[in-house]
Design a protein around this motif. Structure first.
Motif, short mmCIF file in Angstrom:
data_model
loop_
_atom_site.label_atom_id
_atom_site.label_comp_id
_atom_site.label_asym_id
_atom_site.label_seq_id
_atom_site.Cartn_x
_atom_site.Cartn_y
_atom_site.Cartn_z
N ARG A 46 57.78 -6.24 21.89
CA ARG A 46 58.86 -5.98 22.83
C ARG A 46 60.22 -6.08 22.16
O ARG A 46 61.13 -5.28 22.42
CB ARG A 46 58.77 -6.95 24.01
N GLU A 47 60.37 -7.06 21.27
CA GLU A 47 61.65 -7.21 20.57
C GLU A 47 61.89 -6.02 19.65
O GLU A 47 63.03 -5.51 19.56
CB GLU A 47 61.64 -8.50 19.76
N ALA A 48 60.84 -5.56 18.96
CA ALA A 48 61.00 -4.41 18.07
C ALA A 48 61.36 -3.14 18.85
O ALA A 48 62.19 -2.34 18.41
CB ALA A 48 59.71 -4.19 17.27
N LEU A 49 60.73 -2.95 20.00
CA LEU A 49 61.04 -1.78 20.83
C LEU A 49 62.46 -1.87 21.39
O LEU A 49 63.16 -0.85 21.47
CB LEU A 49 60.02 -1.66 21.96
N ALA A 50 62.89 -3.06 21.78
CA ALA A 50 64.26 -3.23 22.27
C ALA A 50 65.26 -2.89 21.17
O ALA A 50 66.28 -2.23 21.41
CB ALA A 50 64.46 -4.66 22.76
N ASP A 51 64.98 -3.33 19.94
CA ASP A 51 65.85 -3.00 18.80
C ASP A 51 65.91 -1.49 18.58
O ASP A 51 66.98 -0.92 18.34
CB ASP A 51 65.35 -3.68 17.53
N ALA A 52 64.73 -0.84 18.65
CA ALA A 52 64.68 0.60 18.41
C ALA A 52 65.44 1.38 19.48
O ALA A 52 66.17 2.33 19.18
CB ALA A 52 63.22 1.07 18.36
N ARG A 80 65.70 -5.37 26.28
CA ARG A 80 64.76 -6.50 26.27
C ARG A 80 64.33 -6.87 27.69
O ARG A 80 63.16 -7.19 27.94
CB ARG A 80 65.41 -7.69 25.59
N SER A 81 65.27 -6.83 28.62
CA SER A 81 64.95 -7.13 30.01
C SER A 81 63.96 -6.10 30.57
O SER A 81 63.03 -6.45 31.31
CB SER A 81 66.22 -7.15 30.85
N PHE A 82 64.16 -4.84 30.23
CA PHE A 82 63.27 -3.80 30.73
C PHE A 82 61.85 -3.96 30.20
O PHE A 82 60.87 -3.65 30.89
CB PHE A 82 63.81 -2.42 30.36
N THR A 83 61.69 -4.45 28.97
CA THR A 83 60.35 -4.60 28.40
C THR A 83 59.51 -5.65 29.12
O THR A 83 58.32 -5.78 28.84
CB THR A 83 60.43 -4.97 26.90
N GLN A 84 60.11 -6.39 30.03
CA GLN A 84 59.38 -7.41 30.78
C GLN A 84 59.00 -6.95 32.19
O GLN A 84 58.52 -7.74 32.99
CB GLN A 84 60.21 -8.69 30.87
N THR A 85 59.21 -5.67 32.47
CA THR A 85 58.95 -5.14 33.80
C THR A 85 57.65 -4.35 33.84
O THR A 85 57.12 -3.94 32.80
CB THR A 85 60.11 -4.24 34.25
N LYS A 86 57.17 -4.11 35.05
CA LYS A 86 55.99 -3.29 35.24
C LYS A 86 56.26 -1.84 34.84
O LYS A 86 55.37 -1.15 34.33
CB LYS A 86 55.55 -3.36 36.71
N ALA A 87 57.49 -1.38 35.07
CA ALA A 87 57.84 -0.01 34.69
C ALA A 87 57.69 0.19 33.18
O ALA A 87 57.28 1.26 32.72
CB ALA A 87 59.27 0.30 35.13
N PHE A 88 58.01 -0.84 32.40
CA PHE A 88 57.84 -0.72 30.95
C PHE A 88 56.37 -0.59 30.59
O PHE A 88 56.00 0.21 29.71
CB PHE A 88 58.45 -1.93 30.23
N ARG A 89 55.52 -1.36 31.23
CA ARG A 89 54.09 -1.28 30.93
C ARG A 89 53.56 0.12 31.25
O ARG A 89 52.71 0.64 30.53
CB ARG A 89 53.33 -2.35 31.70
N THR A 90 54.08 0.71 32.33
CA THR A 90 53.68 2.09 32.66
C THR A 90 54.15 3.06 31.59
O THR A 90 53.40 3.95 31.16
CB THR A 90 54.25 2.48 34.03
#
Length: 302
Positions: A46-52, A80-90
Motif C-alpha cells: 500500500r505504501e509503494a502504491l501510494a508513492d507511485a 495512503r488513505s484510499f489504499t485502506q478503503t474497500k474501493a481500493f480493494r476493488t
C-alpha cells in the motif's frame, strides 16, 4: 536399474512442482486473483502504491515551489488513505485481472493489448495501471480543498509487472511449461513406483525413494530461495524492495508449502521403512544359545 529410476524420479519431482505451480496457479486467473488479493492489505504494498500514485500526479502538475511540497504531502496522504478503503480493494482486483490477462495474451502469442505484447512483434512490458486509484485520490484532494486539485490531470500511472526481456523468455517456454506441468509429476510418480517394484530389496528401495523425495523438496526450497535473491537484487530505483519482497513471498507461498510437504513426506517414508526393516531383522535373528558350562575335572581324573 532401480536406483536409476529412483534418482530420475527425485530429480523430476521439484521441476514438476515448479511447472505445476506456474501453470495451475499463476496462469489460472481465479487462483491468481485469490493469491494476490491479500496483498491489498499489505502495508508495504500500500505504501509503494501510494508513492507511485503521488509521484504520477506530481509529474502532471505545474505549481510553484511553495505549493509543491504541501501538494506532495496532501497527495501522498490521500493516496495512503484510499489504499485502506474497500474501493481500493476493488480497484486492486480489477487492475490485477487486467495485468494477468495481458500477461497470458502476451505469452500465448495473442493480439496486442494494454500492457501486453503483439502477436508477432517484440513483446512490450506488462504493467499495472493505477489510473483508477489516481482518479479517486484526485477526488479526495478536491474534497480537502487542496489548491488547483481540480486541475490535476490523471495520467496512466503504470507499475511494471513483467519486463519485455522476461516476457520474451517466458513466451518461448510457456507451451513447454503447460505440457510439463502435467507429465513431469506423473512421470516422477511412475518412475518412483517402477524403481520400487523392480527392486530386489523393496524396503530399501522405499527408504531410498523417501530420502530422494526429501532431497527433491530441499532442491525446490533452494530454487525458491535463489529465485527470491535474484528477483530482489538490483531492483529499479523506483521499485520498493519491501513491496517486491511481499509480492514474491505471496506468489511463492504454495511452493514453500510443497517444499515442506515433500520434506516431511520423504523423511517420514524413509524413517518408517528403516524402522520396520530394523524391527523385522530383530525378530528374524536366531536366539543365541546359552553358553555350555565347562566341566571341572574330578579328583580321580586329576
Amino acid at each position: 536399474m532401480s536406483a536409476v529410476l529412483t534418482l530420475l524420479a527425485c530429480l523430476l519431482a521439484p521441476v514438476g512442482a515448479l511447472a505445476a505451480w506456474a501453470t495451475y496457479e499463476i496462469a489460472d486467473r481465479g487462483r491468481y486473483e485469490r493469491v494476490v488479493a491479500p496483498l491489498a492489505a499489505d502495508p508495504d504494498v500500500r505504501e509503494a502504491l501510494a508513492d507511485a500514485v503521488a509521484a504520477g500526479i506530481l509529474r502532471e502538475v505545474r505549481v510553484g515551489p511553495p505549493l509543491r511540497e504541501p501538494l506532495r504531502d496532501f497527495t501522498h496522504d490521500a493516496a495512503r488513505s484510499f489504499t485502506q478503503t474497500k474501493a481500493f480493494r476493488t480497484a486492486w482486483h480489477a487492475a490485477n485481472r487486467a495485468a494477468h490477462d495481458a500477461v497470458l495474451r502476451a505469452v500465448r502469442g495473442g493480439g496486442s493489448g494494454a500492457g501486453g505484447g503483439g502477436g508477432g512483434g517484440e513483446p512490450r512490458p506488462v504493467t499495472l495501471d493505477l489510473a483508477p486509484v489516481g482518479e479517486r485520490v484526485k477526488r479526495q484532494l478536491v474534497r480537502d480543498h487542496v489548491p488547483f486539485a481540480h486541475r490535476i490531470p490523471v495520467a496512466h500511472t503504470e507499475v511494471e509487472v513483467l519486463s519485455a526481456v522476461e516476457l520474451s523468455q517466458l513466451r518461448k517456454g510457456y507451451h513447454v511449461l503447460e505440457v510439463a506441468a502435467f507429465w513431469l509429476p506423473v512421470g516422477a510418480l511412475v518412475l518412483a513406483a517402477g524403481g520400487i517394484l523392480i527392486a530386489t530389496r523393496r524396503r530399501r528401495a522405499v527408504c531410498a525413494a523417501g530420502l530422494g523425495t526429501a532431497l527433491g523438496g530441499a532442491l525446490l526450497g533452494l530454487s525458491v530461495a535463489l529465485g527470491r535473491h535474484l528477483t530482489l537484487t538490483d531492483l529499479p530505483p523506483d521499485v520498493s524492495p519491501a513491496a517486491a519482497t511481499a509480492v514474491y513471498d505471496t506468489l511463492t507461498t504454495t511452493l514453500r508449502t510443497v517444499t515442506w510437504a515433500l520434506l516431511t513426506l520423504g523423511l517420514t517414508v524413509a524413517a518408517t521403512a528403516w524402522l520396520t526393516g530394523r524391527s523385522e531383522r530383530h525378530r528374524q535373528a536366531p536366539a543365541t544359545p546359552p553358553p555350555t558350562p565347562t566341566e571341572k575335572p574330578t579328583q580321580a581324573q586329576a
